[in-house]
Scaffold this motif. Structure first.
Motif, PDB file in Angstrom:
ATOM      1  N   GLU A   1       0.840  -1.192   0.000  1.00  0.00           N
ATOM      2  CA  GLU A   1       0.000   0.000   0.000  1.00  0.00           C
ATOM      3  C   GLU A   1       0.873   1.239   0.000  1.00  0.00           C
TER       4      GLU A   1
ATOM      5  N   GLU B   1      -8.668  -7.320  -9.996  1.00  0.00           N
ATOM      6  CA  GLU B   1      -9.113  -6.970  -8.647  1.00  0.00           C
ATOM      7  C   GLU B   1      -8.374  -5.737  -8.144  1.00  0.00           C
TER       8      GLU B   1
ATOM      9  N   CYS C   1      -7.819  -3.339  -4.373  1.00  0.00           N
ATOM     10  CA  CYS C   1      -8.060  -3.157  -2.939  1.00  0.00           C
ATOM     11  C   CYS C   1      -7.778  -1.696  -2.598  1.00  0.00           C
TER      12      CYS C   1
ATOM     13  N   SER D   1      -7.616   0.680   0.576  1.00  0.00           N
ATOM     14  CA  SER D   1      -7.584   0.642   2.039  1.00  0.00           C
ATOM     15  C   SER D   1      -7.489   2.041   2.620  1.00  0.00           C
TER      16      SER D   1
ATOM     17  N   LYS E   1     -13.171  -8.057  -8.753  1.00  0.00           N
ATOM     18  CA  LYS E   1     -13.177  -8.077  -7.294  1.00  0.00           C
ATOM     19  C   LYS E   1     -12.826  -6.676  -6.786  1.00  0.00           C
TER      20      LYS E   1
ATOM     21  N   GLU F   1     -12.222  -4.695  -3.158  1.00  0.00           N
ATOM     22  CA  GLU F   1     -12.067  -4.815  -1.711  1.00  0.00           C
ATOM     23  C   GLU F   1     -11.902  -3.421  -1.122  1.00  0.00           C
ATOM     24  N   LEU F   2     -12.801  -3.047  -0.212  1.00  0.00           N
ATOM     25  CA  LEU F   2     -12.768  -1.743   0.432  1.00  0.00           C
ATOM     26  C   LEU F   2     -12.454  -1.945   1.917  1.00  0.00           C
TER      27      LEU F   2
END
Length: 404
Positions: free
Chosen positions: A356, A373, A375, A377, A401, A403-404
């Motif tokens: 990240e 996908e 993510c 964050s 996909k 993702e949160l």
């Protein structure tokens, strides 16, 4: 040392010299398949439901084609890709009477039957296949790596409203159906891994000629002006000598494969000044901490892989690479930030990141081709709902996909 009593080792080889060195007993020379077995396999792969009774004339021609395969299993598997579901006798006769059958077997073992299969490939598949010769024999390809490379090389042609990745996947599936690739599932992630038979790889090398060059440890090779695609595949070299490529102004591809981390600590600015036409650059695994600002000269660059490097920051000039489709930064443990205005890379389709790094969600706005996908964050850092709206997540229709 750990085998049970009575265990043995079976060695198979195409070389009598190898068998004489390795063997502790007399070698058993495998004969080719019989014409009956060849026809049985050929019939199953060419005719619908494996039944040739409805087409007796084609069966007669097919049996003559099979005889020309001389019992070679790979040829019998590959040729049906040319004739599957085709009912025109003229096409079958053209293959039977092709002059390619009369060519002698080449010194590298390339057989006329395999060259014939290549000869009848569509042009878009020919270049995708030949390009793979810059990888070593036995290399395991992943679809999500190979297809973006083909796209960056300009091999994947638009097809209606389909995404380029989907078209590239169709190319790969077509080559598999013609036995130019085979696949198995990886036990670790259960994803398909694609490989080439050694003879198929030999054919790709023969076809690509001087345009594709694979530089390997222990093999001398001349770097000629006509080379377009180069892979650097050495294990114990002390340093990457980039100077060898400075005069290759037409170079399109440079891949560093299996490079040891201590092989290079510096990418000279001259590399990016001289290789202005390069479209694919893979520096993954090199022990570099930065890229020269001269990367902005690579205006044709579509694929840049910096995975497993020690790079801390990308130069701001990276955002001027408007043609960039793939930017790979997997397992870059020292990476602390990406350049601002990353959203300028309007053609970016793949951005695999290994950790990240703080960035605004609104920078996803123009990246409408993102797929796979993603993510996102630390959502608590979004201070304004307008940032989320500006990200236009709903326009990323190829995401599978979120993702949160």
């Amino acid at each position: 040392m750990v085998g049970a009593r009575g265990s043995g080792i079976l060695v198979t080889t195409r070389s009598q010299i190898v068998s004489s060195i390795m063997g502790t007993v007399l070698s058993h020379f495998l004969q080719g398949l019989s014409d009956v077995d060849c026809w049985s396999l050929f019939e199953q792969r060419v005719f619908l439901q494996g039944n040739s009774n409805a087409h007796p004339n084609l069966a007669v021609i097919g049996k003559e084609i099979v005889k020309k395969c001389k019992g070679l299993l790979l040829a019998v598997k590959t040729l049906p890709g040319l004739l599957f579901s085709k009912l025109d006798e003229e096409e079958w006769i053209a293959i039977l009477k092709s002059d390619i059958w009369d060519l002698p077997e080449e010194r590298n073992g390339v057989l006329p039957a395999l060259r014939l299969s290549y000869h009848h490939l569509p042009s878009h598949l020919k270049q995708c296949y030949a390009f793979c010769s810059i990888f070593r024999k036995g290399h395991k390809f992943k679809e999500d790596v190979l297809v973006p490379l083909w796209m960056a090389e300009g091999f994947v042609q638009p097809k209606g409203n389909k995404q380029m990745e989907d078209v590239g996947s169709e190319y790969l599936a077509d080559l598999v159906s013609r036995s130019f690739f085979q696949y198995e599932y990886n036990n670790w992630d259960n994803q398909k891994e694609y490989t080439m038979h050694d003879l198929i790889h030999d054919l790709a090398q023969s076809i690509s000629g001087v345009e594709c060059l694979r530089m390997e440890e222990g093999k001398s090779c001349a770097v000629v002006d006509k080379v377009r695609h180069v892979s650097y595949d050495w294990f114990s070299m002390e340093a990457v000598h980039f100077e060898a490529f400075y005069n290759l102004e037409s170079l399109r591809t440079l891949l560093l494969l299996s490079i040891l981390k201590n092989c290079t600590k510096h990418v000279p600015r001259e590399l990016f000044i001289n290789l202005r036409r390069i479209g694919v650059l893979d520096l993954s695994g090199a022990d570099i901490k930065e890229l020269p600002v001269s990367v902005e000269n690579l205006i044709h660059l579509r694929y840049l892989d910096l995975s497993l490097t020690q790079i801390e920051r990308l130069p701001g000039s990276t955002t001027s690479l408007y043609n960039l489709q793939t930017l790979k930064l997997i397992d870059c443990s020292q990476l602390v930030e990406l350049p601002s205005d990353l959203s300028n890379l309007v053609n970016l389709r793949h951005l695999p990141l290994g950790k990240e790094i703080g960035h605004g969600i609104n920078e996803l706005k123009d990246m409408i081709n993102l797929r796979g996908e993603i993510c996102i964050s630390l959502l608590e850092n979004v201070v304004n709902v307008d940032e989320v709206k500006e990200a236009e997540l709903k326009s990323k229709r190829k995401l599978q996909k979120l993702e949160l």
